[in-house]
Design a protein around this motif. Structure first.
Motif, PDB file in Angstrom:
ATOM      1  N   GLN A 137       0.796  -1.072   0.099  1.00  0.00           N
ATOM      2  CA  GLN A 137       0.316   0.508  -0.019  1.00  0.00           C
ATOM      3  C   GLN A 137       0.875   0.917   0.058  1.00  0.00           C
ATOM      4  O   GLN A 137       0.354   2.414  -1.052  1.00  0.00           O
ATOM      5  CB  GLN A 137      -0.553  -0.408   1.396  1.00  0.00           C
ATOM      6  CG  GLN A 137      -2.149  -0.668   1.239  1.00  0.00           C
ATOM      7  CD  GLN A 137      -3.090  -0.320   2.647  1.00  0.00           C
ATOM      8  OE1 GLN A 137      -2.417  -0.157   3.817  1.00  0.00           O
ATOM      9  NE2 GLN A 137      -4.229  -0.418   2.396  1.00  0.00           N
ATOM     10  N   ARG A 138       2.427   1.348   0.744  1.00  0.00           N
ATOM     11  CA  ARG A 138       2.533   2.398   0.681  1.00  0.00           C
ATOM     12  C   ARG A 138       2.997   2.889  -0.153  1.00  0.00           C
ATOM     13  O   ARG A 138       3.579   3.206  -0.697  1.00  0.00           O
ATOM     14  CB  ARG A 138       4.032   2.535   2.159  1.00  0.00           C
ATOM     15  CG  ARG A 138       3.401   2.339   3.256  1.00  0.00           C
ATOM     16  CD  ARG A 138       4.422   2.534   4.919  1.00  0.00           C
ATOM     17  NE  ARG A 138       5.018   1.443   4.471  1.00  0.00           N
ATOM     18  CZ  ARG A 138       4.892   0.641   5.465  1.00  0.00           C
ATOM     19  NH1 ARG A 138       3.437   0.685   6.246  1.00  0.00           N
ATOM     20  NH2 ARG A 138       5.261  -0.670   5.909  1.00  0.00           N
ATOM     21  N   HIS A 139       3.972   1.911  -0.987  1.00  0.00           N
ATOM     22  CA  HIS A 139       4.369   2.073  -2.212  1.00  0.00           C
ATOM     23  C   HIS A 139       3.800   2.565  -3.455  1.00  0.00           C
ATOM     24  O   HIS A 139       3.315   3.273  -3.765  1.00  0.00           O
ATOM     25  CB  HIS A 139       5.154   0.887  -3.178  1.00  0.00           C
ATOM     26  CG  HIS A 139       5.779  -0.153  -2.285  1.00  0.00           C
ATOM     27  ND1 HIS A 139       7.246  -0.489  -2.957  1.00  0.00           N
ATOM     28  CD2 HIS A 139       6.550  -0.519  -0.604  1.00  0.00           C
ATOM     29  CE1 HIS A 139       8.851  -0.441  -2.502  1.00  0.00           C
ATOM     30  NE2 HIS A 139       7.743  -0.605  -1.057  1.00  0.00           N
ATOM     31  N   ALA A 140       2.398   1.620  -3.418  1.00  0.00           N
ATOM     32  CA  ALA A 140       1.701   2.561  -4.142  1.00  0.00           C
ATOM     33  C   ALA A 140       1.058   3.597  -3.817  1.00  0.00           C
ATOM     34  O   ALA A 140       0.720   4.736  -4.557  1.00  0.00           O
ATOM     35  CB  ALA A 140       0.229   1.724  -4.049  1.00  0.00           C
ATOM     36  N   ARG A 141       0.827   4.246  -2.447  1.00  0.00           N
ATOM     37  CA  ARG A 141       0.351   6.046  -1.384  1.00  0.00           C
ATOM     38  C   ARG A 141       1.722   6.507  -2.729  1.00  0.00           C
ATOM     39  O   ARG A 141       1.658   7.801  -3.015  1.00  0.00           O
ATOM     40  CB  ARG A 141       0.480   5.934  -0.483  1.00  0.00           C
ATOM     41  CG  ARG A 141      -0.865   4.686   0.185  1.00  0.00           C
ATOM     42  CD  ARG A 141      -1.041   5.036   1.500  1.00  0.00           C
ATOM     43  NE  ARG A 141      -2.620   4.098   1.098  1.00  0.00           N
ATOM     44  CZ  ARG A 141      -2.762   3.763   2.815  1.00  0.00           C
ATOM     45  NH1 ARG A 141      -2.143   4.044   3.257  1.00  0.00           N
ATOM     46  NH2 ARG A 141      -3.987   3.706   2.738  1.00  0.00           N
ATOM     47  N   SER A 142       2.602   5.846  -2.628  1.00  0.00           N
ATOM     48  CA  SER A 142       4.078   6.703  -2.662  1.00  0.00           C
ATOM     49  C   SER A 142       4.030   7.626  -4.040  1.00  0.00           C
ATOM     50  O   SER A 142       4.634   8.677  -4.518  1.00  0.00           O
ATOM     51  CB  SER A 142       5.080   6.395  -1.883  1.00  0.00           C
ATOM     52  OG  SER A 142       6.612   7.085  -2.509  1.00  0.00           O
ATOM     53  N   THR A 143       4.117   6.525  -4.441  1.00  0.00           N
ATOM     54  CA  THR A 143       4.285   6.414  -6.305  1.00  0.00           C
ATOM     55  C   THR A 143       3.213   7.276  -7.008  1.00  0.00           C
ATOM     56  O   THR A 143       2.993   8.280  -7.658  1.00  0.00           O
ATOM     57  CB  THR A 143       3.571   5.442  -7.478  1.00  0.00           C
ATOM     58  OG1 THR A 143       4.820   4.036  -6.845  1.00  0.00           O
ATOM     59  CG2 THR A 143       4.442   5.089  -8.275  1.00  0.00           C
ATOM     60  N   LEU A 144       1.602   7.691  -6.168  1.00  0.00           N
ATOM     61  CA  LEU A 144       0.582   8.170  -6.381  1.00  0.00           C
ATOM     62  C   LEU A 144       1.310   9.607  -6.561  1.00  0.00           C
ATOM     63  O   LEU A 144       0.688  10.372  -6.485  1.00  0.00           O
ATOM     64  CB  LEU A 144      -1.239   8.066  -5.929  1.00  0.00           C
ATOM     65  CG  LEU A 144      -1.979   6.401  -5.922  1.00  0.00           C
ATOM     66  CD1 LEU A 144      -2.658   6.477  -4.878  1.00  0.00           C
ATOM     67  CD2 LEU A 144      -1.810   7.017  -7.542  1.00  0.00           C
ATOM     68  N   ALA A 145       1.603   9.639  -5.297  1.00  0.00           N
ATOM     69  CA  ALA A 145       2.226  11.207  -4.383  1.00  0.00           C
ATOM     70  C   ALA A 145       3.351  12.261  -5.363  1.00  0.00           C
ATOM     71  O   ALA A 145       2.735  12.935  -5.714  1.00  0.00           O
ATOM     72  CB  ALA A 145       2.701  11.218  -3.250  1.00  0.00           C
ATOM     73  N   GLU A 146       4.043  11.382  -6.228  1.00  0.00           N
ATOM     74  CA  GLU A 146       4.899  11.769  -7.057  1.00  0.00           C
ATOM     75  C   GLU A 146       4.565  11.948  -7.505  1.00  0.00           C
ATOM     76  O   GLU A 146       4.770  12.724  -8.481  1.00  0.00           O
ATOM     77  CB  GLU A 146       6.251  10.116  -6.626  1.00  0.00           C
ATOM     78  CG  GLU A 146       7.106   9.866  -5.981  1.00  0.00           C
ATOM     79  CD  GLU A 146       7.602   9.043  -6.189  1.00  0.00           C
ATOM     80  OE1 GLU A 146       7.932   8.884  -7.112  1.00  0.00           O
ATOM     81  OE2 GLU A 146       7.988   8.309  -5.459  1.00  0.00           O
TER      82      GLU A 146
END
Lengths: 149, 293
Positions: A137-146
């Motif tokens: 989840q954190r990987h997905a959220r971080s990529t979305l934020a980028e």
């Protein structure tokens, strides 16, 4: 809230048909048999601590690789050779969330662990597996934020 | 001169008070077909037995086989008789427990079996990991044993199990306790999985007077138990416990602490050790009991 990715919905539906403990174990062992550790082009031992899954007793690690379409391909390592449950979880997360819309990946509940492994899983084991979901989840959220910045 | 590493010592050389309660992987390999021996695997990971186990080994699952599905308690005398019948065991059968996590769950099963007085019970030193690391055989074939008619003794909780009121009395008179959880749990800095209703606790910390010795300090990297001298260094030199002490061990639900109970009672010969299976999930939720951080 975004829907779960279709492949994850299908997998969870498969587990709804499991009626006995031994059926569940056999299904998960078959899944774990498809586990492929992170390729050397992504990471080699010793793996960096930043990729370690917190609280996972099987020493699991998670990496994500950006795809041309903006989605992520997830890679895993499970260093405990007896970590069959972690291997099965890694296969499920890779097969159902790699390539899925990141908005959907970011909302997957760690509770899927209980639907997959059953509600009687020990707390220690369940915690580690749930942390694998949270790490993805954190990987997905971080990529979305980028992507949004 | 420093001790030789206990990993290289035979069981008989490690100075245990009751060395017969442990058997080596080689002993088990030599008794795989012994009709008077039943090998029992008990794991935390529910996939491991089904993925491969010692030839002839049966599984005892801590949740399905040992716990009452409704009450928070263990199986009763009749259920234990049924379990032993399923395992094909008689009162004369020597049970050898082994499992994952350095025998954490194997010692838990061993402890529950001792509530019924089946003292022909052993632990395979090093557990599943050591057997696997030595390249010994595993099979997926599930054995079927002829059911027996096992007449069990009534369950006797008095000597090796502690209940909350007894723990409270124990605290009041300043008797020693061993908290075998992680230092973070002991200090109350971490409550395991607060969103997990079955095993959560409302307060963090430890029972007053308890010393903190994480259970895993008693084992070597290969999963075997440390020698008696190494164990004494931990529990006696460091923690000032004595074989004459009346001690209660606890963790979160009583499984990790059964490992330490086993170490103190059988490897070091402490006669008066009880395991508090209510442990932190009970104490940390009780109203108006003392807690330290």
């Amino acid at each position: 809230m975004a829907e779960y990715p279709d492949r994850l919905k299908d997998t969870l539906a498969d587990f709804n048909f499991v009626t006995t403990r031994s059926e569940r174990a056999e299904l998960l062992i078959d899944i774990a048999g498809r586990f492929e550790p992170v390729p050397a082009r992504i990471a080699t031992r010793p793996y960096a601590e930043e990729y370690r899954v917190p609280a996972c007793e099987s020493d699991a690690y998670v990496w994500s690789e950006r795809q041309p379409d903006g989605t992520l391909k997830f890679h895993f390592a499970v260093e405990n050779p007896q970590g069959l449950s972690a291997q099965a979880m890694a296969v499920i997360l890779d097969e159902t969330l790699s390539g899925a819309p990141l908005e959907q990946v970011a909302t997957v509940s760690p509770d899927i662990v209980l639907r997959i492994f059953g509600s009687e899983i020990s707390m220690g084991k369940g915690q580690g597996l749930m942390e694998m979901v949270r790490t993805v989840q954190r990987h997905a959220r971080s990529t979305l934020a980028e992507q949004a910045s | 001169m420093p001790d030789r590493s206990s990993e290289t010592l035979d069981l008989a050389q490690r100075g245990y008070a009751h060395p017969d309660v442990l058997v080596s992987t080689q002993w088990v390999a030599d008794h795989l077909n012994d009709p008077d021996v039943r090998i029992i695997e008990s794991n935390e990971d529910p996939l491991l037995y089904a993925s491969g186990h010692l030839p002839g080994a049966v599984e005892v699952d801590w949740a399905h086989d040992l716990n009452n599905p409704l009450r928070r308690d263990y199986l009763d005398q009749r259920e234990f008789e049924q379990l032993m019948s399923r395992l094909g065991a008689t009162p004369q059968t020597t049970l050898v427990f082994y499992g994952d996590k350095n025998n954490w769950w194997a010692t838990y099963a061993f402890w529950v079996f001792q509530l019924f007085g089946h003292d022909r019970a052993r632990i395979m030193d090093g557990g599943r990991n050591k057997w696997h690391a030595e390249g010994r055989p595993l099979t997926r074939e599930v054995p079927q044993y002829k059911p027996t008619r096992y007449k069990a003794l009534p369950r006797d909780d008095r000597h090796i199990r502690a209940f909350r009121d007894q723990v409270y009395q124990h605290v009041q008179v300043n008797l020693p306790l061993v908290d075998v959880r992680s230092p973070e749990e002991y200090r109350g800095e971490r409550l395991h999985m607060p969103d997990y209703p079955n095993e959560g606790a409302l307060r963090g910390g430890h029972i007053p007077g308890a010393v903190n010795v994480p259970w895993s300090r008693a084992v070597n990297p290969d999963g075997s138990f440390k020698s008696a001298s190494e164990l004494r260094r931990i529990y006696e030199s460091e923690q000032k416990l004595s074989p004459d002490d009346e001690i209660i061990t606890y963790c979160r639900i009583g499984e990790r602490s059964s490992h330490t109970w086993f170490v103190l009672k059988y490897l070091l010969g402490y006669d008066r050790v009880r395991n508090y299976d209510g442990s932190w999930t009970e104490w940390g939720n009780l109203v108006n009991v003392p807690i330290e951080r």
